[in-house]
Design an enzyme around this catalytic site. Structure first.
Site, short mmCIF file in Angstrom:
data_model
loop_
_atom_site.label_atom_id
_atom_site.label_comp_id
_atom_site.label_asym_id
_atom_site.label_seq_id
_atom_site.Cartn_x
_atom_site.Cartn_y
_atom_site.Cartn_z
N GLY A 91 0.84 -1.21 0.00
CA GLY A 91 0.00 0.00 0.00
C GLY A 91 0.87 1.25 0.00
N ASP A 94 -8.16 -7.08 9.33
CA ASP A 94 -6.73 -6.90 9.62
C ASP A 94 -6.38 -5.41 9.59
OD1 ASP A 94 -4.08 -7.71 10.13
OD2 ASP A 94 -3.55 -7.50 8.02
N ARG A 112 -10.21 -8.79 -15.30
CA ARG A 112 -8.89 -9.42 -15.13
C ARG A 112 -8.94 -10.86 -15.64
NH1 ARG A 112 -5.23 -6.46 -11.31
NH2 ARG A 112 -6.31 -4.48 -11.34
N GLY A 144 -0.83 -8.51 8.32
CA GLY A 144 -0.76 -9.08 6.96
C GLY A 144 0.61 -9.58 6.55
N ARG A 152 -12.11 -2.03 -11.74
CA ARG A 152 -12.43 -1.13 -12.85
C ARG A 152 -12.43 -1.86 -14.18
NH1 ARG A 152 -8.58 3.81 -11.77
NH2 ARG A 152 -7.55 2.01 -10.91
N HIS A 199 -3.26 -5.50 12.10
CA HIS A 199 -2.52 -5.34 10.83
C HIS A 199 -1.30 -6.27 10.77
CE1 HIS A 199 -1.85 -2.28 7.36
NE2 HIS A 199 -1.48 -3.50 7.01
O1 LIG Z 1 2.15 -4.03 2.56
C1 LIG Z 1 1.14 -3.40 2.92
O2 LIG Z 1 0.86 -2.29 2.47
C2 LIG Z 1 0.26 -3.98 3.93
O3 LIG Z 1 -0.54 -3.29 4.49
C3 LIG Z 1 0.34 -5.43 4.24
O4 LIG Z 1 -0.62 -5.81 5.17
#
Ligand SMILES: O=C(O)C(=O)CO
Length: 325
Positions: free
Chosen positions: A85, A267, A189, A293, A186, A291
């Site tokens: 992100g 998350d 895929r 991830g 959008r 968070h």
């Molecule tokens: O890598 C990122 O931007 C994350 O938020 C992974 O959870």
């Protein structure tokens, strides 16, 4: 024969816990690493240390914007984050100044997808509510119909966003006998999972599990609002591994309280860190994790190496592995 030694290129590293593998790589390839020591990262320390560097390894989620670029100076040749992100980065400012910016999306997809499947199951099968029942001595052995959950088998699994993370989730769910995969993005895929492109309205209307796996952009901000939750199935399990800002959180709390949807697994949320007294944490049908991830050593090391390679490529005049624009 005389050998010409290239001057060391300076790389500011914004956090002291960046894996050693990445620092070693930068150093082996002729970089001096200037590592910030403060935890949490201190903007003042960064601004003090950044002037004159050739590159920045941005290892945390604070705003990455014109202020940092100004402090660094015009010699700056590359910046890479250690995240997928980029909602905290002012990409327009990077483009305007033509400073290459990299990130690490390809790497994060696997650990984020593992976690998303975990949230689908833990929320869909009421792990949190079940634990609370035990703690409150309310384990209902006498009941047949108690904490009934949603199976993946026979379910429509919907995705908002069907890039790396969404497709990695679909890959993991192959063989779980979902009725179908649908997604809204959008553009359509091509994908090997038979996932069908649908409108946002269809995604809301049809999904038994609805997984948010897209970035936060002006277009996705608060896409899940009160109207969206009203349009979802009452058995729907809502999972967010994208960004908290994609959801109108009070509307989600209301939807979980009133039974507009069955459960949620999050998350990401707003704000992060979430205060211990946040209403989300009072809900038995909401699994909330902080968070996590990419919180595996394997992925963290790979992300740091990708960020280092983004920087090295740009310093050597080559395209970054994962450019942000
Ligand atoms: O890598 C990122 O931007 C994350 O938020 C992974 O959870």
């Amino acid at each position: 024969m005389s050998s010409v030694t290239r001057p060391l290129r300076k790389v500011l590293v914004s956090h002291p816990s960046v894996p050693k593998a990445a620092l070693d790589l930068l150093q082996q390839r002729g970089c001096e690493t200037i590592v910030c020591e403060s935890v949490p990262p201190s903007r003042a320390e960064i601004i003090r240390k950044v002037p004159g560097v050739d590159a920045i390894f941005w290892a945390h989620y604070q705003p990455l914007n014109g202020e940092i670029l100004d402090a660094a100076g015009k010699q700056l040749k590359a910046v890479s984050t250690m995240s997928s992100g980029l909602d905290y980065a002012d990409i327009a400012e990077f483009k305007r100044r033509q400073v290459p910016l990299g990130h690490t999306p390809g790497i994060v997809k696997n650990s984020v997808a593992d976690l998303a499947v975990g949230l689908m199951i833990s929320a869909g099968r009421h792990f949190h509510a079940g634990r609370k029942e035990i703690e409150n001595s309310l384990w209902r052995t006498e009941q047949i119909i108690w904490l009934m959950g949603q199976e993946v088998r026979g379910s429509v699994v919907g995705f908002l966003g069907f890039g790396g993370v969404g497709q990695a989730i679909a890959k993991r769910l192959q063989g779980w006998d979902a009725a179908k995969f649908i997604y809204h993005t959008r553009t359509q895929r091509e994908n090997p999972y038979g996932a069908v492109h649908v409108s946002f309205a269809e995604l809301l209307r049809e999904s038994d599990f609805l997984v948010v796996a897209c970035p936060l952009t002006p277009e996705t901000r608060e896409k899940f609002n009160a109207d969206a939750f009203k349009a979802m199935k009452p058995n729907c399990v809502f999972v967010n591994v994208g960004r908290g800002g994609i959801v109108d959180q009070p509307a989600l709390v209301n939807a979980l309280k009133t039974g507009e949807i069955a459960a949620a697994g999050l998350d990401v949320m707003t704000p992060e860190p979430l205060p211990a007294n946040d209403p989300l944490l009072q809900l038995p049908n909401c699994v909330v994790i902080p968070h996590l991830g990419t919180q595996t050593m394997q992925t963290t090391i790979e992300m740091s190496l990708t960020a280092a390679n983004n920087i090295l490529n740009a310093l050597e005049g080559k395209p970054m592995i994962c450019p942000a624009y």
